[in-house]
Scaffold this motif. Structure first.
Motif, short mmCIF file in Angstrom:
data_model
loop_
_atom_site.label_atom_id
_atom_site.label_comp_id
_atom_site.label_asym_id
_atom_site.label_seq_id
_atom_site.Cartn_x
_atom_site.Cartn_y
_atom_site.Cartn_z
N TRP A 107 -24.01 10.10 -31.09
CA TRP A 107 -23.84 9.53 -29.98
C TRP A 107 -24.73 8.20 -29.61
O TRP A 107 -25.82 8.11 -30.45
CB TRP A 107 -23.96 10.32 -28.44
N VAL A 108 -24.29 7.22 -28.74
CA VAL A 108 -25.18 5.90 -28.36
C VAL A 108 -25.08 5.72 -27.00
O VAL A 108 -23.67 6.13 -26.61
CB VAL A 108 -24.64 4.86 -29.52
N SER A 109 -25.68 5.43 -26.22
CA SER A 109 -25.84 4.85 -24.96
C SER A 109 -26.43 3.51 -24.58
O SER A 109 -27.54 3.34 -25.48
CB SER A 109 -26.47 5.97 -24.05
N GLU A 110 -26.11 3.05 -23.75
CA GLU A 110 -26.93 1.80 -23.15
C GLU A 110 -27.00 1.83 -21.45
O GLU A 110 -25.78 2.23 -20.81
CB GLU A 110 -25.59 0.95 -23.58
N THR A 111 -27.95 1.58 -20.81
CA THR A 111 -28.25 1.72 -19.69
C THR A 111 -27.69 0.16 -18.91
O THR A 111 -27.76 -0.63 -19.71
CB THR A 111 -29.71 2.20 -19.23
N VAL A 112 -27.65 0.12 -17.72
CA VAL A 112 -27.40 -0.91 -16.99
C VAL A 112 -28.91 -1.61 -16.62
O VAL A 112 -29.72 -1.02 -16.19
CB VAL A 112 -26.83 -0.33 -15.53
N ASP A 113 -28.75 -2.90 -17.29
CA ASP A 113 -29.81 -3.67 -17.07
C ASP A 113 -29.96 -3.95 -15.48
O ASP A 113 -29.08 -4.12 -14.73
CB ASP A 113 -29.64 -5.16 -17.70
N SER A 114 -31.41 -4.43 -15.21
CA SER A 114 -31.69 -4.70 -13.78
C SER A 114 -30.99 -5.82 -13.49
O SER A 114 -30.83 -6.97 -14.18
CB SER A 114 -33.06 -4.85 -13.71
N GLY A 115 -30.49 -5.97 -12.02
CA GLY A 115 -29.95 -7.19 -12.03
C GLY A 115 -28.59 -7.54 -12.14
O GLY A 115 -27.91 -8.50 -11.79
N ILE A 116 -27.69 -6.62 -12.95
CA ILE A 116 -26.31 -6.68 -13.28
C ILE A 116 -25.52 -5.30 -13.11
O ILE A 116 -26.47 -4.22 -12.85
CB ILE A 116 -26.11 -6.92 -14.85
N ASN A 117 -24.48 -5.20 -13.03
CA ASN A 117 -23.55 -3.89 -12.73
C ASN A 117 -22.86 -3.29 -13.89
O ASN A 117 -21.96 -2.78 -13.50
CB ASN A 117 -23.06 -3.88 -11.39
N TYR A 118 -23.06 -3.70 -15.17
CA TYR A 118 -22.30 -3.19 -16.07
C TYR A 118 -23.15 -2.94 -17.40
O TYR A 118 -24.23 -3.56 -17.40
CB TYR A 118 -21.21 -4.11 -16.57
N ALA A 119 -22.49 -2.27 -18.35
CA ALA A 119 -23.31 -2.02 -19.73
C ALA A 119 -22.04 -1.74 -20.63
O ALA A 119 -20.97 -0.93 -20.40
CB ALA A 119 -24.35 -0.75 -19.67
N TYR A 120 -22.40 -1.89 -21.94
CA TYR A 120 -21.30 -1.39 -22.98
C TYR A 120 -22.40 -1.12 -24.01
O TYR A 120 -23.37 -1.64 -24.49
CB TYR A 120 -20.39 -2.59 -23.47
N THR A 121 -21.95 0.07 -24.88
CA THR A 121 -22.49 0.45 -26.01
C THR A 121 -22.23 -0.42 -27.27
O THR A 121 -21.37 -1.23 -27.41
CB THR A 121 -22.04 1.98 -26.36
N GLN A 122 -23.25 0.03 -28.28
CA GLN A 122 -22.96 -0.19 -29.62
C GLN A 122 -21.71 0.36 -30.17
O GLN A 122 -21.14 1.47 -29.40
CB GLN A 122 -24.07 0.02 -30.52
N MET A 123 -21.03 0.04 -31.32
CA MET A 123 -20.04 0.55 -31.74
C MET A 123 -20.11 1.77 -32.36
O MET A 123 -21.25 2.05 -33.04
CB MET A 123 -19.19 -0.20 -32.72
N GLY A 124 -19.08 2.89 -32.34
CA GLY A 124 -18.84 4.15 -33.04
C GLY A 124 -17.70 3.83 -33.90
O GLY A 124 -16.66 3.43 -33.71
#
Length: 149
Positions: A107-124
């Motif tokens: 698995w891989v995860s990516e958190t939401v950065d401060s000041g924005i409201n979206y995130a996307y992961t690296q590829m699987g």
């Protein structure tokens, strides 16, 4: 391009057309586990020039608490998860299975950065009989997920 303007572009032009315009990496540090990274393309963002423009959304958008979870796939590169309209302490998660059984091996995860409201992961890499799915996780709890693809 600022990350805030992405929301406007997605609304106007669709996700596939905008993928080529995304930054080459998200600002938050990705986290991964299991055997993530064992297959080609894993550890790279979907904006890599080899994959840019090849992704399409698979399955319906899932919603939880007003936040959106989307799953994108490329038969050339694999898949990634994206969350939108997210609050703080949330993460986009991509789980990958070594085979078609839907048992999480990496698995891989990516958190939401401060000041924005979206995130996307690296590829699987869910090519060659492997499958993956996307999850929206907040405060350590999975709120919604897509099917295995």
């Amino acid at each position: 391009m600022s990350r805030r303007s992405l929301r406007t572009l997605l609304a106007a032009g669709g996700a596939a057309a905008v993928m080529a315009l995304l930054p080459t990496s998200a600002q938050a540090a990705p986290h991964s586990g299991g055997n993530y990274g064992a297959y080609g393309m894993e550890g790279q963002y979907p904006t890599t020039s080899f994959c840019s423009g090849t992704f399409r959304q698979i399955g319906p958008t899932q919603y939880a608490e007003g936040m959106a979870l989307k799953y994108f796939y490329s038969d050339k590169c694999g898949s990634f998860a994206r969350i939108e309209n997210s609050r703080a302490n949330c993460a986009a998660v991509l789980q990958r299975s070594n085979n078609g059984t839907g048992r999480v091996d990496g698995w891989v995860s990516e958190t939401v950065d401060s000041g924005i409201n979206y995130a996307y992961t690296q590829m699987g890499n869910n090519l060659s009989g492997r499958v993956s799915r996307a999850l929206l996780s907040c405060d350590g709890h999975d709120l919604t997920s897509t099917g295995w693809y």
